[in-house]
Design a protein around this motif. Structure first.
Motif, PDB file in Angstrom:
ATOM      1  N   THR A   1      -9.599   6.997 117.550  1.00  0.00           N
ATOM      2  CA  THR A   1     -10.798   5.889 117.506  1.00  0.00           C
ATOM      3  C   THR A   1     -10.584   4.709 118.687  1.00  0.00           C
ATOM      4  O   THR A   1     -11.734   4.310 119.054  1.00  0.00           O
TER       5      THR A   1
ATOM      6  N   CYS B   1     -13.746  14.237 110.658  1.00  0.00           N
ATOM      7  CA  CYS B   1     -14.622  13.339 111.085  1.00  0.00           C
ATOM      8  C   CYS B   1     -15.920  13.439 110.175  1.00  0.00           C
ATOM      9  O   CYS B   1     -16.513  14.461 110.168  1.00  0.00           O
ATOM     10  N   PRO B   2     -15.984  12.082 109.430  1.00  0.00           N
ATOM     11  CA  PRO B   2     -17.185  12.105 108.587  1.00  0.00           C
ATOM     12  C   PRO B   2     -18.600  12.148 109.183  1.00  0.00           C
ATOM     13  O   PRO B   2     -19.682  12.461 108.309  1.00  0.00           O
ATOM     14  N   VAL B   3     -18.755  12.055 110.634  1.00  0.00           N
ATOM     15  CA  VAL B   3     -20.024  12.007 110.979  1.00  0.00           C
ATOM     16  C   VAL B   3     -20.109  13.144 112.177  1.00  0.00           C
ATOM     17  O   VAL B   3     -20.970  12.804 113.001  1.00  0.00           O
TER      18      VAL B   3
ATOM     19  N   CYS C   1     -19.632   7.543 116.814  1.00  0.00           N
ATOM     20  CA  CYS C   1     -18.351   7.226 116.009  1.00  0.00           C
ATOM     21  C   CYS C   1     -18.434   6.006 115.320  1.00  0.00           C
ATOM     22  O   CYS C   1     -18.736   4.880 115.838  1.00  0.00           O
ATOM     23  N   SER C   2     -17.960   6.204 113.996  1.00  0.00           N
ATOM     24  CA  SER C   2     -18.126   4.942 113.413  1.00  0.00           C
ATOM     25  C   SER C   2     -16.909   4.111 113.035  1.00  0.00           C
ATOM     26  O   SER C   2     -16.816   3.249 112.315  1.00  0.00           O
TER      27      SER C   2
ATOM     28  N   CYS D   1     -13.912   4.864 111.889  1.00  0.00           N
ATOM     29  CA  CYS D   1     -13.592   4.728 110.312  1.00  0.00           C
ATOM     30  C   CYS D   1     -11.873   5.096 110.657  1.00  0.00           C
ATOM     31  O   CYS D   1     -11.139   5.063 109.552  1.00  0.00           O
ATOM     32  N   PHE D   2     -11.551   5.576 111.600  1.00  0.00           N
ATOM     33  CA  PHE D   2      -9.760   5.798 111.790  1.00  0.00           C
ATOM     34  C   PHE D   2      -9.351   7.057 111.023  1.00  0.00           C
ATOM     35  O   PHE D   2      -8.159   7.347 110.997  1.00  0.00           O
ATOM     36  N   THR D   3     -10.271   7.855 110.523  1.00  0.00           N
ATOM     37  CA  THR D   3      -9.758   8.995 109.737  1.00  0.00           C
ATOM     38  C   THR D   3      -9.118   9.855 110.575  1.00  0.00           C
ATOM     39  O   THR D   3      -8.112  10.591 110.253  1.00  0.00           O
ATOM     40  N   CYS D   4      -9.594  10.307 111.989  1.00  0.00           N
ATOM     41  CA  CYS D   4      -9.011  11.167 112.908  1.00  0.00           C
ATOM     42  C   CYS D   4      -7.660  10.833 113.230  1.00  0.00           C
ATOM     43  O   CYS D   4      -6.623  11.495 113.206  1.00  0.00           O
TER      44      CYS D   4
ATOM     45  N   MET E   1     -23.000  14.583 115.643  1.00  0.00           N
ATOM     46  CA  MET E   1     -22.524  14.403 117.167  1.00  0.00           C
ATOM     47  C   MET E   1     -22.973  15.487 117.955  1.00  0.00           C
ATOM     48  O   MET E   1     -22.826  16.958 117.215  1.00  0.00           O
TER      49      MET E   1
HETATM   50  S1  SF4 Z   1     -12.859   7.354 114.002  1.00  0.00           S
HETATM   51 FE1  SF4 Z   1     -12.725   9.504 114.359  1.00  0.00          FE
HETATM   52  S2  SF4 Z   1     -13.146  10.286 112.135  1.00  0.00           S
HETATM   53 FE2  SF4 Z   1     -13.978   8.405 112.229  1.00  0.00          FE
HETATM   54  S3  SF4 Z   1     -16.142   8.689 113.167  1.00  0.00           S
HETATM   55 FE3  SF4 Z   1     -14.951   8.001 114.925  1.00  0.00          FE
HETATM   56  S4  SF4 Z   1     -14.251  10.180 115.803  1.00  0.00           S
HETATM   57 FE4  SF4 Z   1     -15.005  10.555 113.711  1.00  0.00          FE
END
Ligand code: SF4
Ligand code: SF4
Length: 124
Positions: free
Chosen positions: A79, A28-30, A62-63, A65-68, A34
């Motif tokens: 997400t 997670c980039p942010v 949570c932004s 971003c879908f990375t997780c 948190m």
């Molecule tokens: S979508 Fe997942 S990786 Fe992206 S900011 Fe939210 S929790 Fe973090």
């Protein structure tokens, strides 16, 4: 309905298969902003601790971003889970209107969709 079931009904995601590997938090980039990690949020959903989640800032930070969800070995779309939690929180804070307290004259002119929308808020 358990919290995990409610989240599934909104997001379509089943968090019960999460085995707490931590990959979502690690990617997670942010995460730095948190106060609890996405992994911890998922665990709190599993055990039904909604108030603990709402005490945290994680689901707001949570932004989306879908990375997780791209990294999750269980294919859980975290997400979407975060979005479901935002929806539950926002719906809970809406004022609930009791239809019996609306004057009959106002009922005649209120758009039906306004009433329907309000009733939907109470289902969260
Ligand atoms: S979508 Fe997942 S990786 Fe992206 S900011 Fe939210 S929790 Fe973090
Ligand atoms: S990456 Fe998936 S399985 Fe691992 S802790 Fe996060 S939600 Fe659970």
């Amino acid at each position: 309905m358990s919290l995990a079931e409610k989240v599934k009904s909104i997001s379509g995601e089943d968090v019960t298969s999460c085995y707490q590997c931590g990959m979502c938090s690690a990617s997670c980039p942010v995460r730095f902003a948190m106060d609890i990690s996405p992994t911890q949020v998922i665990r709190l959903v599993q055990i039904g601790k909604i108030e603990k989640i709402f005490e945290s800032n994680t689901f707001w930070i949570c932004s989306t971003c879908f990375t997780c969800q791209a990294r999750c070995p269980r294919n859980i779309n975290i997400t979407r889970v975060m979005e479901a939690l935002r929806q539950i929180k926002l719906r809970r804070e809406q004022d609930v209107i009791s239809i019996n307290e609306i004057p009959k004259e106002e009922l005649k002119i209120l758009p039906p969709i306004a009433l329907v929308s309000n009733f939907r808020k109470t289902t969260a």
